[in-house]
Design a protein around this motif. Structure first.
Motif, PDB file in Angstrom:
ATOM      1  N   ASP A  28       6.525  -1.048  -2.780  1.00  0.00           N
ATOM      2  CA  ASP A  28       7.357  -0.552  -1.683  1.00  0.00           C
ATOM      3  C   ASP A  28       6.845   0.795  -1.179  1.00  0.00           C
ATOM      4  O   ASP A  28       6.755   1.018   0.040  1.00  0.00           O
ATOM      5  CB  ASP A  28       8.818  -0.403  -2.118  1.00  0.00           C
ATOM      6  CG  ASP A  28       9.537  -1.728  -2.250  1.00  0.00           C
ATOM      7  OD1 ASP A  28       9.005  -2.760  -1.779  1.00  0.00           O
ATOM      8  OD2 ASP A  28      10.645  -1.736  -2.838  1.00  0.00           O
ATOM      9  N   LEU A  29       6.499   1.667  -2.098  1.00  0.00           N
ATOM     10  CA  LEU A  29       5.980   2.976  -1.695  1.00  0.00           C
ATOM     11  C   LEU A  29       4.649   2.836  -0.966  1.00  0.00           C
ATOM     12  O   LEU A  29       4.407   3.534   0.030  1.00  0.00           O
ATOM     13  CB  LEU A  29       5.841   3.891  -2.911  1.00  0.00           C
ATOM     14  CG  LEU A  29       7.147   4.452  -3.475  1.00  0.00           C
ATOM     15  CD1 LEU A  29       6.909   5.124  -4.812  1.00  0.00           C
ATOM     16  CD2 LEU A  29       7.795   5.411  -2.483  1.00  0.00           C
ATOM     17  N   ALA A  30       3.782   1.949  -1.443  1.00  0.00           N
ATOM     18  CA  ALA A  30       2.490   1.740  -0.786  1.00  0.00           C
ATOM     19  C   ALA A  30       2.684   1.187   0.621  1.00  0.00           C
ATOM     20  O   ALA A  30       2.002   1.615   1.564  1.00  0.00           O
ATOM     21  CB  ALA A  30       1.628   0.796  -1.622  1.00  0.00           C
ATOM     22  N   GLN A  31       3.614   0.263   0.792  1.00  0.00           N
ATOM     23  CA  GLN A  31       3.890  -0.282   2.121  1.00  0.00           C
ATOM     24  C   GLN A  31       4.411   0.800   3.056  1.00  0.00           C
ATOM     25  O   GLN A  31       4.061   0.848   4.232  1.00  0.00           O
ATOM     26  CB  GLN A  31       4.886  -1.438   2.033  1.00  0.00           C
ATOM     27  CG  GLN A  31       4.291  -2.689   1.427  1.00  0.00           C
ATOM     28  CD  GLN A  31       5.324  -3.796   1.255  1.00  0.00           C
ATOM     29  OE1 GLN A  31       6.495  -3.635   1.599  1.00  0.00           O
ATOM     30  NE2 GLN A  31       4.879  -4.903   0.707  1.00  0.00           N
ATOM     31  N   HIS A  32       5.246   1.665   2.522  1.00  0.00           N
ATOM     32  CA  HIS A  32       5.759   2.767   3.335  1.00  0.00           C
ATOM     33  C   HIS A  32       4.618   3.671   3.776  1.00  0.00           C
ATOM     34  O   HIS A  32       4.577   4.116   4.935  1.00  0.00           O
ATOM     35  CB  HIS A  32       6.810   3.564   2.563  1.00  0.00           C
ATOM     36  CG  HIS A  32       7.395   4.682   3.369  1.00  0.00           C
ATOM     37  ND1 HIS A  32       6.885   5.943   3.334  1.00  0.00           N
ATOM     38  CD2 HIS A  32       8.426   4.705   4.256  1.00  0.00           C
ATOM     39  CE1 HIS A  32       7.571   6.718   4.165  1.00  0.00           C
ATOM     40  NE2 HIS A  32       8.521   5.984   4.724  1.00  0.00           N
ATOM     41  N   GLU A  33       3.688   3.947   2.884  1.00  0.00           N
ATOM     42  CA  GLU A  33       2.549   4.812   3.218  1.00  0.00           C
ATOM     43  C   GLU A  33       1.678   4.184   4.307  1.00  0.00           C
ATOM     44  O   GLU A  33       1.169   4.878   5.165  1.00  0.00           O
ATOM     45  CB  GLU A  33       1.717   5.112   1.970  1.00  0.00           C
ATOM     46  CG  GLU A  33       2.359   6.107   1.035  1.00  0.00           C
ATOM     47  CD  GLU A  33       2.557   7.478   1.689  1.00  0.00           C
ATOM     48  OE1 GLU A  33       1.643   7.978   2.342  1.00  0.00           O
ATOM     49  OE2 GLU A  33       3.663   8.029   1.517  1.00  0.00           O
ATOM     50  N   VAL A  34       1.530   2.858   4.255  1.00  0.00           N
ATOM     51  CA  VAL A  34       0.741   2.175   5.285  1.00  0.00           C
ATOM     52  C   VAL A  34       1.420   2.305   6.643  1.00  0.00           C
ATOM     53  O   VAL A  34       0.768   2.553   7.653  1.00  0.00           O
ATOM     54  CB  VAL A  34       0.549   0.684   4.909  1.00  0.00           C
ATOM     55  CG1 VAL A  34      -0.005  -0.116   6.078  1.00  0.00           C
ATOM     56  CG2 VAL A  34      -0.375   0.554   3.690  1.00  0.00           C
ATOM     57  N   HIS A  75       3.735   4.607   7.477  1.00  0.00           N
ATOM     58  CA  HIS A  75       4.025   6.001   7.829  1.00  0.00           C
ATOM     59  C   HIS A  75       3.054   6.943   7.115  1.00  0.00           C
ATOM     60  O   HIS A  75       3.468   7.733   6.262  1.00  0.00           O
ATOM     61  CB  HIS A  75       5.455   6.379   7.454  1.00  0.00           C
ATOM     62  CG  HIS A  75       6.478   5.438   7.992  1.00  0.00           C
ATOM     63  ND1 HIS A  75       6.865   5.438   9.302  1.00  0.00           N
ATOM     64  CD2 HIS A  75       7.179   4.439   7.397  1.00  0.00           C
ATOM     65  CE1 HIS A  75       7.776   4.502   9.498  1.00  0.00           C
ATOM     66  NE2 HIS A  75       7.976   3.873   8.361  1.00  0.00           N
ATOM     67  N   PRO A  76       1.763   6.893   7.453  1.00  0.00           N
ATOM     68  CA  PRO A  76       0.817   7.785   6.766  1.00  0.00           C
ATOM     69  C   PRO A  76       1.132   9.246   7.095  1.00  0.00           C
ATOM     70  O   PRO A  76       1.674   9.572   8.145  1.00  0.00           O
ATOM     71  CB  PRO A  76      -0.549   7.371   7.314  1.00  0.00           C
ATOM     72  CG  PRO A  76      -0.279   6.604   8.559  1.00  0.00           C
ATOM     73  CD  PRO A  76       1.136   6.083   8.474  1.00  0.00           C
TER      74      PRO A  76
END
Length: 79
Positions: free
Chosen positions: A69-75, A77-78
């Motif tokens: 979930d955190l990785a998807q958020h980073e993708v 919202h970098p």
């Protein structure tokens, strides 16, 4: 996606659960060895060990889901 700060708090809780779970599994394994050495029936202790291992596996799965979930958020919202 929930708030990333909240997800990081959940991640910290999962990490703590993993750490504590690993200690519990290790301690239970040591108890079983001691019980077996002393000639005691270890069937119930082994059932508990299985439950502890299943719980630990659930914590690992939970941590992985949070990390995804955190990785998807980073993708999305970098920084």
């Amino acid at each position: 996606m929930p708030d990333p700060a909240l997800e990081r708090a959940h991640l910290a809780k999962a990490e703590l659960g993993i750490t504590e779970g690993e200690v519990r599994v290790t301690n239970q394994m040591l108890r079983i060895e001691e019980m077996r050495r002393d000639g005691h029936d270890v069937r119930e202790a082994e059932k508990l060990l299985l439950t502890l291992r299943e719980t630990l596996a659930a914590w690992y799965d939970h941590r992985e889901a949070i990390l995804q979930d955190l990785a998807q958020h980073e993708v999305r919202h970098p920084h």
